[in-house]
Design an enzyme around this catalytic site. Structure first.
Site, PDB file in Angstrom:
ATOM      1  N   PRO A   1     -19.400 -33.010   2.615  1.00 10.40           N
ATOM      2  CA  PRO A   1     -18.354 -32.835   1.435  1.00 10.40           C
ATOM      3  C   PRO A   1     -17.030 -33.200   2.075  1.00 10.40           C
ATOM      4  O   PRO A   1     -16.013 -33.774   1.232  1.00 10.40           O
ATOM      5  CB  PRO A   1     -18.361 -31.226   1.353  1.00 10.40           C
ATOM      6  CG  PRO A   1     -19.755 -30.981   1.697  1.00 10.40           C
ATOM      7  CD  PRO A   1     -20.209 -31.874   2.810  1.00 10.40           C
ATOM      8  N   THR A   2     -16.573 -33.157   3.322  1.00 11.01           N
ATOM      9  CA  THR A   2     -15.521 -33.471   3.807  1.00 11.01           C
ATOM     10  C   THR A   2     -15.215 -35.009   3.791  1.00 11.01           C
ATOM     11  O   THR A   2     -14.416 -35.677   3.441  1.00 11.01           O
ATOM     12  CB  THR A   2     -15.272 -32.920   5.403  1.00 11.01           C
ATOM     13  OG1 THR A   2     -15.302 -31.677   5.070  1.00 11.01           O
ATOM     14  CG2 THR A   2     -14.120 -33.501   6.238  1.00 11.01           C
TER      15      THR A   2
ATOM     16  N   CYS B   1       8.939  -0.643  -8.702  1.00  7.44           N
ATOM     17  CA  CYS B   1       9.121  -1.145 -10.035  1.00  7.44           C
ATOM     18  C   CYS B   1       8.664  -0.148 -10.881  1.00  7.44           C
ATOM     19  O   CYS B   1       9.079   0.576 -11.463  1.00  7.44           O
ATOM     20  CB  CYS B   1       9.144  -2.844  -9.936  1.00  7.44           C
ATOM     21  SG  CYS B   1      10.041  -3.349 -11.240  1.00  7.44           S
TER      22      CYS B   1
ATOM     23  N   GLY C   1       6.122   1.434 -10.661  1.00  8.22           N
ATOM     24  CA  GLY C   1       5.697   2.517  -9.951  1.00  8.22           C
ATOM     25  C   GLY C   1       6.935   3.540  -9.691  1.00  8.22           C
ATOM     26  O   GLY C   1       6.683   4.833  -9.533  1.00  8.22           O
TER      27      GLY C   1
ATOM     28  N   HIS D   1      11.769  -5.190  -5.879  1.00  6.08           N
ATOM     29  CA  HIS D   1      10.510  -5.228  -5.190  1.00  6.08           C
ATOM     30  C   HIS D   1      10.682  -5.556  -3.739  1.00  6.08           C
ATOM     31  O   HIS D   1      10.696  -6.553  -3.329  1.00  6.08           O
ATOM     32  CB  HIS D   1       9.764  -6.586  -5.859  1.00  6.08           C
ATOM     33  CG  HIS D   1       9.143  -6.355  -7.369  1.00  6.08           C
ATOM     34  ND1 HIS D   1       8.004  -5.725  -7.464  1.00  6.08           N
ATOM     35  CD2 HIS D   1       9.994  -6.469  -8.513  1.00  6.08           C
ATOM     36  CE1 HIS D   1       7.784  -5.701  -8.812  1.00  6.08           C
ATOM     37  NE2 HIS D   1       8.905  -6.065  -9.303  1.00  6.08           N
TER      38      HIS D   1
ATOM     39  N   GLU E   1       8.666  -5.684  -1.524  1.00  5.90           N
ATOM     40  CA  GLU E   1       7.513  -6.376  -0.856  1.00  5.90           C
ATOM     41  C   GLU E   1       7.877  -7.839  -0.839  1.00  5.90           C
ATOM     42  O   GLU E   1       7.084  -8.601  -0.053  1.00  5.90           O
ATOM     43  CB  GLU E   1       6.331  -6.203  -1.769  1.00  5.90           C
ATOM     44  CG  GLU E   1       6.310  -6.667  -3.253  1.00  5.90           C
ATOM     45  CD  GLU E   1       6.630  -5.727  -4.210  1.00  5.90           C
ATOM     46  OE1 GLU E   1       7.570  -4.852  -4.075  1.00  5.90           O
ATOM     47  OE2 GLU E   1       6.274  -6.051  -5.254  1.00  5.90           O
TER      48      GLU E   1
HETATM   49  N1  GLN Z   1       7.353  -3.521 -16.920  1.00  8.23           N
HETATM   50  C1  GLN Z   1       8.395  -2.860 -16.135  1.00  8.23           C
HETATM   51  C2  GLN Z   1       9.640  -3.600 -16.575  1.00  8.23           C
HETATM   52  O1  GLN Z   1       9.501  -4.773 -17.077  1.00  8.23           O
HETATM   53  C3  GLN Z   1       8.107  -3.289 -14.667  1.00  8.23           C
HETATM   54  C4  GLN Z   1       7.868  -4.592 -14.139  1.00  8.23           C
HETATM   55  C5  GLN Z   1       7.564  -4.615 -12.804  1.00  8.23           C
HETATM   56  O2  GLN Z   1       6.945  -3.776 -12.482  1.00  8.23           O
HETATM   57  N2  GLN Z   1       7.787  -5.466 -12.200  1.00  8.23           N
HETATM   58  O3  GLN Z   1      10.707  -3.147 -16.555  1.00  8.23           O
END
Ligand code: GLN
Length: 547
Positions: free
Chosen positions: A192-193, A388, A390, A519, A521
């Site tokens: 395949p390569t 967010c 969460g 966020h 993360e």
């Molecule tokens: N749904 C939420 C908003 O729009 C959170 C978005 C998210 O978690 N990135 O504010």
């Protein structure tokens, strides 16, 4: 000044074998030798950015400081290189075509016949060059999405061919290929390569280096076989077996002397390599100490395990970074929020966890289950970290069960709620009424001010921060007073004080209960774990130690 160099990374045989991580690792080993590198991702989609793509289809939508919503590979680049990448380093077919067509409509080509194989390829090259100036880079590493032989990325390979024609000594091609070991045969197959190289040749492009991905190392015999059949120096065929930790990959590449090969081929003078910090970190991430069990409560889990790591890749990596720094071994489990909606008694399983995390999300599904999990974590004093959505759901939970605002909700889920503690941001209302969805959320880096003596301020060791956002809803300013009177602390706010960026409970009431509107993360890297993930992991470690 030395001439600028370009490395194109292409995929052969099949996708999903780690082209993004390979690109990141190549960037890392070249940066470790003192070069400024600028990684680019090219996606063949017609979507103008990744913001409108469903995470289950395409994996996580990563957000840059600039606010551009892009492919998750950009997150890998940032994590490996520890640098913020500008928006010029991402392009999709949609972005390129839209620009050219808009320009044509505005008579920007002066009445010429506008053609794909000139105007589109030139636009691709213009964008690549734009990114060089933005990053002041010595070397661009350009990953072309998909695999060779697909119609949709052909135009990008054509642009790469033209660049090689213009700068024969400054362009290098790396083919990331997969060598299967079929169960019944038990032997690693090179055909395949060989076929992928031939397909690439049909575009007028020849690979200088092959990264041979497989579930085991490549032996010399196979290196020679590929080398002979495909006209490649066997020393330029790099064995890339599966690894336990992606952070080992740069170190593995160096065992095969990859950076020296690249620099020699590009006629760049090698400098001493410095991967010491990286080596220590890679060992830390793998070793760990006591086991810490973290449960992620979400909704994308029923589509099969294989998608999870793609949908939540930045969250998973951030947890790994924090676990390495906290000296613990991470045991990550996926908890389907839907289960807690069907059967409240299932919540008890959360007691076995040292930390609960609810990541970002959209829409109604799983929301009540997540709220129930957050309530459980708050009452049973299990460390909780909300990202967010969460954070928004933690605010709703607190409003309902502590501030006595029964039925409180987000207007994202219930427009008629009596207590809209989370509501759409005013500037979003008009955009939504016009179905203007692409790239219109509150996106990218914004500063926030932290309350001194808060958990957040102590974790950051600072009172001004900058974090990346992606949301349309926010904590409704009308409910801040009542929530605070009931003990919830908004410890992070936008500089004008209007937007709530962090909600937390004081240490005296809970070991760690904190949510961020942003966020975090997107900004954790293995060499610089995110302070809030680290604080969460330390709290989880403490709970694990008490058990
Ligand atoms: N749904 C939420 C908003 O729009 C959170 C978005 C998210 O978690 N990135 O504010």
């Amino acid at each position: 000044m030395a001439r600028h160099k370009y490395i194109f990374v292409l995929g052969g045989v099949m996708s999903g074998v780690g082209k993004g991580v390979t690109t990141s690792a190549i960037g890392k080993i070249l940066k470790a030798r003192g070069f400024n590198v600028s990684p680019l991702k090219i996606d063949p989609y017609l979507n103008v950015d990744a913001g409108t793509m469903n995470p289950i289809e395409h994996g996580e939508v990563f957000v840059l400081d600039s606010g551009l919503e892009c492919d998750q590979d950009m997150g890998n680049y940032e994590r490996f290189l520890d640098q913020s990448i500008p928006p010029e380093n991402y392009m999709t077919n949609g972005m390129v075509f839209k620009y050219v067509i808009d320009k044509e409509r505005a008579l920007g080509y002066g009445g010429k016949c506008v053609e794909p194989t000139y105007h589109i390829t030139e636009e691709i090259l213009r964008r690549i060059n734009l990114s060089i100036h933005k990053s002041d880079a010595d070397i661009s590493i350009i990953e072309i999405g998909g695999t060779v032989g697909e119609y949709q990325n052909a135009i990008f390979i054509e642009a790469a061919r033209v660049l090689k024609l213009k700068h024969p000594n400054d362009v290098l091609f790396v083919l990331v290929s997969y060598l299967p070991v079929p169960d019944k045969i038990g032997e690693m197959k090179t055909k395949p390569t060989q076929a992928a190289v031939r397909t690439l040749n049909s575009y007028g492009v020849h690979p200088d280096i092959v990264i041979a991905r497989s579930n085991r190392p490549l032996d010399n015999r196979r290196k020679e076989k590929i080398g002979f059949s495909s006209n490649i120096n066997p020393k330029h065929i790099i064995s890339a077996p599966d690894v336990d930790s992606i952070y080992d990959i740069p170190l593995n590449f160096e065992k095969d002397g990859l950076s020296s090969t690249i620099l020699r081929l590009l006629k760049l003078r090698p400098k001493q390599t410095d991967l010491e910090d990286w080596r220590k970190m890679a060992a830390r991430v793998k070793d760990g100490g006591p086991v810490v069990k973290i449960g992620i409560v979400g909704k994308y889990f029923k589509t099969g395990d294989f998608v999870l790591s793609d949908v939540y890749i930045s969250v998973i990596e951030s947890l790994k970074h924090a676990a390495g720094a906290a000296g613990v071994k991470l045991n990550l489990e996926w908890l389907d929020a839907g289960d807690y909606e069907k059967d409240k008694s299932k919540l008890k399983e959360l007691s076995a966890y040292d930390g609960i995390l609810v990541p970002g999300g959209f829409g109604e599904r799983g929301v009540e289950g997540k709220i129930a999990a957050i309530e459980y974590a708050r009452e049973k004093e299990i460390p909780y970290f909300g990202l967010c959505y969460g954070m928004q759901l933690a605010v709703i939970e607190y409003a309902r069960h502590v501030a006595n605002l029964k039925g409180a909700h987000t207007t994202e889920v219930n427009k008629q709620t009596k207590y809209p503690v989370i509501d759409i941001m005013p500037e979003q209302v008009e955009k939504m009424s016009k179905a203007d969805y692409g790239g219109t959320m509150r996106l990218g880096a914004y500063p926030a001010k932290l309350k001194g003596e808060s958990i957040a301020a102590r974790a950051y060791g600072a009172t001004t921060i900058s974090e990346r956002h992606r949301h349309r809803y926010e904590v409704n300013p009308e409910y801040i007073d009542i929530l605070e009177k009931n003990g919830l602390v908004f410890s992070g706010r936008s500089p004008d004080g209007v937007l709530m960026e962090i909600a937390e409970l004081p240490r005296s009431r809970h070991p760690f209960f904190l949510g961020t509107q942003f966020h975090p993360e997107f900004k954790s890297t293995p060499l610089h774990p995110h302070p809030l993930f680290f604080a969460f992991m330390k709290a989880a470690k403490a709970r694990a130690g008490r058990k």
